[in-house]
Design a protein around this motif. Structure first.
Motif, mmCIF file in Angstrom:
data_model
loop_
_atom_site.group_PDB
_atom_site.id
_atom_site.type_symbol
_atom_site.label_atom_id
_atom_site.label_comp_id
_atom_site.label_asym_id
_atom_site.label_seq_id
_atom_site.Cartn_x
_atom_site.Cartn_y
_atom_site.Cartn_z
ATOM 1 N N PRO A 174 8.545 5.832 0.099
ATOM 2 C CA PRO A 174 8.736 7.024 0.860
ATOM 3 C C PRO A 174 7.696 7.547 1.549
ATOM 4 O O PRO A 174 6.432 7.613 1.021
ATOM 5 C CB PRO A 174 9.257 8.095 -0.133
ATOM 6 C CG PRO A 174 8.556 7.387 -1.642
ATOM 7 C CD PRO A 174 8.709 6.123 -1.207
ATOM 8 N N ILE A 175 7.711 8.155 2.654
ATOM 9 C CA ILE A 175 6.630 8.627 3.438
ATOM 10 C C ILE A 175 6.631 10.008 3.721
ATOM 11 O O ILE A 175 5.666 10.787 3.628
ATOM 12 C CB ILE A 175 6.595 7.657 4.965
ATOM 13 C CG1 ILE A 175 6.391 6.189 4.611
ATOM 14 C CG2 ILE A 175 5.424 8.157 5.696
ATOM 15 C CD1 ILE A 175 6.539 5.398 5.964
ATOM 16 N N ALA A 188 10.912 6.076 5.204
ATOM 17 C CA ALA A 188 10.285 4.917 4.312
ATOM 18 C C ALA A 188 10.111 3.730 4.805
ATOM 19 O O ALA A 188 10.768 3.323 5.901
ATOM 20 C CB ALA A 188 11.294 5.309 3.058
ATOM 21 N N TRP A 189 9.336 3.118 4.214
ATOM 22 C CA TRP A 189 9.284 1.573 4.248
ATOM 23 C C TRP A 189 10.169 0.850 3.429
ATOM 24 O O TRP A 189 10.597 1.137 2.378
ATOM 25 C CB TRP A 189 7.800 0.843 3.744
ATOM 26 C CG TRP A 189 7.774 -0.578 4.012
ATOM 27 C CD1 TRP A 189 7.851 -1.505 3.162
ATOM 28 C CD2 TRP A 189 7.571 -1.338 5.351
ATOM 29 N NE1 TRP A 189 7.804 -2.543 3.730
ATOM 30 C CE2 TRP A 189 7.560 -2.573 4.963
ATOM 31 C CE3 TRP A 189 7.342 -0.957 6.580
ATOM 32 C CZ2 TRP A 189 7.347 -3.720 5.868
ATOM 33 C CZ3 TRP A 189 7.038 -2.090 7.566
ATOM 34 C CH2 TRP A 189 7.192 -3.263 6.994
ATOM 35 N N ARG A 193 14.470 -4.535 4.483
ATOM 36 C CA ARG A 193 14.416 -4.820 5.832
ATOM 37 C C ARG A 193 13.058 -5.365 6.496
ATOM 38 O O ARG A 193 13.000 -5.330 7.761
ATOM 39 C CB ARG A 193 15.085 -3.827 6.755
ATOM 40 C CG ARG A 193 16.345 -3.210 6.131
ATOM 41 C CD ARG A 193 17.373 -4.360 6.734
ATOM 42 N NE ARG A 193 18.667 -3.741 6.362
ATOM 43 C CZ ARG A 193 19.896 -4.685 6.244
ATOM 44 N NH1 ARG A 193 19.685 -5.972 6.487
ATOM 45 N NH2 ARG A 193 20.914 -4.211 6.115
ATOM 46 N N SER A 194 12.036 -4.968 5.505
ATOM 47 C CA SER A 194 10.455 -5.359 5.916
ATOM 48 C C SER A 194 10.400 -4.498 7.288
ATOM 49 O O SER A 194 9.743 -5.053 8.101
ATOM 50 C CB SER A 194 10.215 -7.004 6.091
ATOM 51 O OG SER A 194 10.530 -7.420 4.799
ATOM 52 N N ASP A 195 10.644 -3.200 7.105
ATOM 53 C CA ASP A 195 10.534 -2.296 8.410
ATOM 54 C C ASP A 195 10.741 -0.808 7.976
ATOM 55 O O ASP A 195 11.255 -0.554 6.847
ATOM 56 C CB ASP A 195 11.344 -2.584 9.273
ATOM 57 C CG ASP A 195 11.050 -2.181 10.623
ATOM 58 O OD1 ASP A 195 10.105 -1.425 10.827
ATOM 59 O OD2 ASP A 195 11.614 -2.427 11.833
ATOM 60 N N VAL A 230 6.605 5.555 18.187
ATOM 61 C CA VAL A 230 6.672 5.664 19.832
ATOM 62 C C VAL A 230 7.642 4.743 20.311
ATOM 63 O O VAL A 230 8.148 4.862 21.728
ATOM 64 C CB VAL A 230 5.017 5.037 20.065
ATOM 65 C CG1 VAL A 230 5.017 4.787 21.615
ATOM 66 C CG2 VAL A 230 4.079 5.836 19.368
ATOM 67 N N TRP A 231 8.203 3.839 19.629
ATOM 68 C CA TRP A 231 9.128 3.138 20.431
ATOM 69 C C TRP A 231 10.617 3.581 19.838
ATOM 70 O O TRP A 231 11.522 3.019 20.395
ATOM 71 C CB TRP A 231 8.942 1.705 19.616
ATOM 72 C CG TRP A 231 7.461 1.009 19.893
ATOM 73 C CD1 TRP A 231 6.633 0.960 18.932
ATOM 74 C CD2 TRP A 231 7.149 0.647 21.104
ATOM 75 N NE1 TRP A 231 5.578 0.589 19.493
ATOM 76 C CE2 TRP A 231 5.841 0.029 20.762
ATOM 77 C CE3 TRP A 231 7.600 0.464 22.359
ATOM 78 C CZ2 TRP A 231 4.754 -0.331 21.764
ATOM 79 C CZ3 TRP A 231 6.736 -0.195 23.569
ATOM 80 C CH2 TRP A 231 5.420 -0.184 23.171
ATOM 81 N N GLY A 232 10.648 4.422 19.048
ATOM 82 C CA GLY A 232 12.178 4.979 18.874
ATOM 83 C C GLY A 232 12.312 5.426 17.501
ATOM 84 O O GLY A 232 11.490 4.974 16.439
ATOM 85 N N PRO A 233 13.127 6.396 16.969
ATOM 86 C CA PRO A 233 13.112 6.711 15.659
ATOM 87 C C PRO A 233 13.827 5.703 14.690
ATOM 88 O O PRO A 233 14.433 4.736 15.107
ATOM 89 C CB PRO A 233 14.503 7.713 15.751
ATOM 90 C CG PRO A 233 15.293 7.224 17.130
ATOM 91 C CD PRO A 233 14.384 6.710 17.999
ATOM 92 N N PRO A 234 13.246 5.615 13.492
ATOM 93 C CA PRO A 234 13.716 4.511 12.377
ATOM 94 C C PRO A 234 15.384 4.609 12.234
ATOM 95 O O PRO A 234 16.104 5.622 12.623
ATOM 96 C CB PRO A 234 13.040 4.913 11.010
ATOM 97 C CG PRO A 234 11.965 5.941 11.549
ATOM 98 C CD PRO A 234 12.545 6.579 12.820
#
Length: 237
Positions: A174-175, A188-189, A193-195, A230-234
């Protein structure tokens, strides 16, 4: 502006940035003269406030400086700062989980008890109001415990259902918790999904809080997560 208030404001201005600020820049923000800023900075340095720099080059507030407790320095809060704090606390009280909501109410009460009588209306009768919460989805996990896991950098095992109702088990690092208008998102990581992924707290079936720390440093992981935004929401899939 009273001199005591101005000294505090100089500290606040310097605290906002890690780059040197010139006396001209500080004077422009506080609407005073450059000579006054030089004199005030000399006073602060004389009071052992860790300001580094010189005229023409700019000034910087070194790390590790703490202001005295609020109850000892009630005049250091400006009306705008009180309004901002109360407005934010109102939003938290109406949108966050019960622990943070109670803390927000306690914060407003402490500010009201601390500030001078002339500033109390800014707490009790603020000009700004946050809209009360409505149609808020209930959290399905212990938010206070979740925040503790984030601070301690420990893993959480989630049983989760996505938007289509499909179940899954996720080991996550969790982040951050995002408090939106009607829902909360746990960023979270995800080991599966390794992402980076985000999970709606109202779709969690069960959460198991582990003592195992995740291997990544918290600040490094958080920086990588911010870069991913920057590239989009998780995603939550």
């Amino acid at each position: 502006m009273r001199r005591a208030d101005r000294l505090f404001q100089i500290i606040q201005v310097l605290r906002r940035t890690r780059k040197p600020l010139t006396a001209d820049a500080i004077a422009a923000e506080l609407e005073t003269s450059k000579r006054t800023i030089y004199r005030d900075i000399a006073t602060l340095i004389g009071q052992r406030v860790p300001i580094r720099g010189e005229a023409g080059m700019g000034y910087i507030l070194e790390k590790g400086f703490d202001l005295p407790p609020l109850m000892l320095t009630p005049l250091m809060l400006t009306p705008d700062e009180i309004e901002a704090a109360v407005l934010g606390a109102q939003w938290v009280a109406g949108h966050a989980d019960s622990t943070l909501a109670r803390a927000a109410e306690d914060l407003m009460a402490k500010i009201a008890d601390t500030v001078p009588e002339r500033l109390r209306p800014f707490v009790l009768e603020p000009a700004s109001r946050a809209r009360p919460s409505w149609n808020r989805e209930p959290d399905r996990l212990d938010m206070a415990r979740t925040r503790t896991q984030i601070h301690e950098g420990k893993k959480v095992m989630l049983r989760y259902r996505d938007e289509q109702g499909r179940p899954s088990e996720r080991m996550i690092w969790p982040i951050s918790v995002g408090y939106l208008e009607a829902v909360r998102l746990l960023a979270a990581w995800c080991e599966l999904r390794s992402d980076f992924r985000s999970f709606r707290t109202d779709r969690v079936v069960e959460a198991t809080y582990l003592d195992e720390k995740y291997p990544e440093r918290r600040d490094v992981l958080r920086a990588k997560w911010r870069q991913s935004l920057v590239w989009g929401p998780p995603k939550d899939t």
